[in-house]
Design a protein around this motif. Sequence first.
Motif, short mmCIF file in Angstrom:
data_model
loop_
_atom_site.label_atom_id
_atom_site.label_comp_id
_atom_site.label_asym_id
_atom_site.label_seq_id
_atom_site.Cartn_x
_atom_site.Cartn_y
_atom_site.Cartn_z
N GLU A 136 0.83 -1.16 0.20
CA GLU A 136 -0.11 -0.08 0.12
C GLU A 136 0.92 1.28 0.20
N ALA A 137 1.87 1.11 0.56
CA ALA A 137 3.01 2.39 0.61
C ALA A 137 4.37 1.71 1.00
N VAL A 138 5.33 2.66 0.79
CA VAL A 138 6.62 2.00 1.28
C VAL A 138 7.00 2.14 2.83
N PHE A 139 6.38 3.35 3.34
CA PHE A 139 6.64 3.40 4.61
C PHE A 139 5.15 3.20 5.70
N ALA A 140 5.32 3.62 6.73
CA ALA A 140 4.31 3.78 7.52
C ALA A 140 4.60 4.79 8.72
N GLN A 149 9.91 9.95 4.49
CA GLN A 149 8.72 9.11 4.96
C GLN A 149 7.41 9.46 4.75
N VAL A 150 7.23 10.80 5.22
CA VAL A 150 5.67 11.27 4.91
C VAL A 150 5.09 11.35 3.65
N ASN A 151 5.89 11.57 2.32
CA ASN A 151 5.65 11.39 1.15
C ASN A 151 5.40 9.91 0.52
N TYR A 152 6.19 8.98 1.21
CA TYR A 152 5.82 7.43 0.81
C TYR A 152 5.36 6.76 1.77
N ALA A 206 6.62 -1.57 3.20
CA ALA A 206 8.25 -2.35 3.17
C ALA A 206 9.04 -2.08 4.53
N MET A 207 8.91 -1.02 5.00
CA MET A 207 10.02 -0.55 5.85
C MET A 207 9.19 0.35 6.94
N ILE A 208 9.58 0.65 8.32
CA ILE A 208 9.28 1.29 9.07
C ILE A 208 10.51 1.82 10.12
#
Length: 434
Positions: free
Chosen positions: A197-201, A251-254, A278-280
């Motif tokens: 759904e996204a790269v980061f949370a 982080q915010v944008n992705y 994928a990552m946090i």
Amino acid sequence: MRKFKWGYIFLVATVLVLGACGNSGDAGGTASSGNEQDSEEGGEVTIDLYQFKVEFKEQFEEMVAQYVEENPNVKINVETVGGGNDYGATLKSKIASGNEPDIFNIGGPQDYEDHKDRIAPIEDSKAADTALEGTLDAVTVDDQVYGLPYNLEGYGLIYNKAILEEAGINPDELKTMEDLQGAVEELDGMKEELGLEAVFAFPGKERWVYGNHSSSSFLAPEFNDSVTEAFEADTVEFELSEELKNYIDMQVNYSEQPVLSLDYSQQVEALYSMEKVAMIQQGNWAYPSIEQIAPEVAENSGIIPIPVDGESKMPVGVPQYWVVNSGAEDEVQKAAVEFLDWMYTSEAGMDIVLNEFNFIPAYEGYDTSQISDPLSEEIYRYSEEGNTSGWVFLGYPTGFSEDVYGNNVQQYISDEITWEEAMENSQKYWEENR
């Protein structure tokens, strides 16, 4: 086990002066008999314990139940406050209400300074005698120890190995912010293929994540990795402000949106553990939560340092210390130290600390080959190699990390203020509170 030197993480806070040991309020613990003599003869001792680590709440309560079963004259009331709540603020409210805990947690020199009138020296403690070199420095004043370290922790970017492998990304090659930015853009372009759904949370609701940890990584070079230098500093320059901004923006944008409503549970459990991102940014303390939700994801997780100023060092430190309330009755103080000693030095306690809490021990005598989770193993490896940076956020002025810097970053994310205003507001608060 190899003995490690942790002195480089914490320098002695020589500027602190020993405060009075008297307490300004009533501590919660009592002996049911009302005096020490009766306690020694079998009267029940009640300890009120107030701790911050929500990640091991269930395991900790189970350990306390085991201890109480083995020590029927001791009763321990456990209250856990953390995660989405500011432990430091709630502790102060609890103290102000007159309902003071007998055992509570502090961070570094600033927390000691804030609470020194109610912190008892840790005397005749087996745990203090076995603490790794340097881990007691932040709570040692005039050669007297005032706290016991929780554990050693590290934080960085936790990633899903299978997802990065499928994307053809080698995490070992993400050494600079440019490397990381390129990998993030590549993952973003493959979201559908990777099932993301996204790269980061990015947990914008949790100001401690970026208020403590992100900021500390980018301020550590400014203070030479020293919590004491941060504590003594009259100002903060934000020398790496632009790099910090780029890291937050990325982080915010992705990230899964909207970021300001994302909390720790959503970040770790609902999104990362379910392989939706994928990552946090988190630390090895997140492993039990991931493992409980998705054991395979937990075992297939890795962690890399946040690239800072062209370097890739893992931030490692003691997250908090256990302290005993000097206002508690003598028998309660004694029972409190005995409980903490049992947790960290008894055979049963050591097994729980290592295998149930998944802690990296801050004490000698542990078989560190039993460190089983991959996040702690990686952090431990960085520590062995000496490739670490210090946790300077423990030396920030009271309220700076979350209430000021964290709040200003939230306002920046929501376009209420500029990044420059966020930095100026934070710097002004630092200077006014030093």
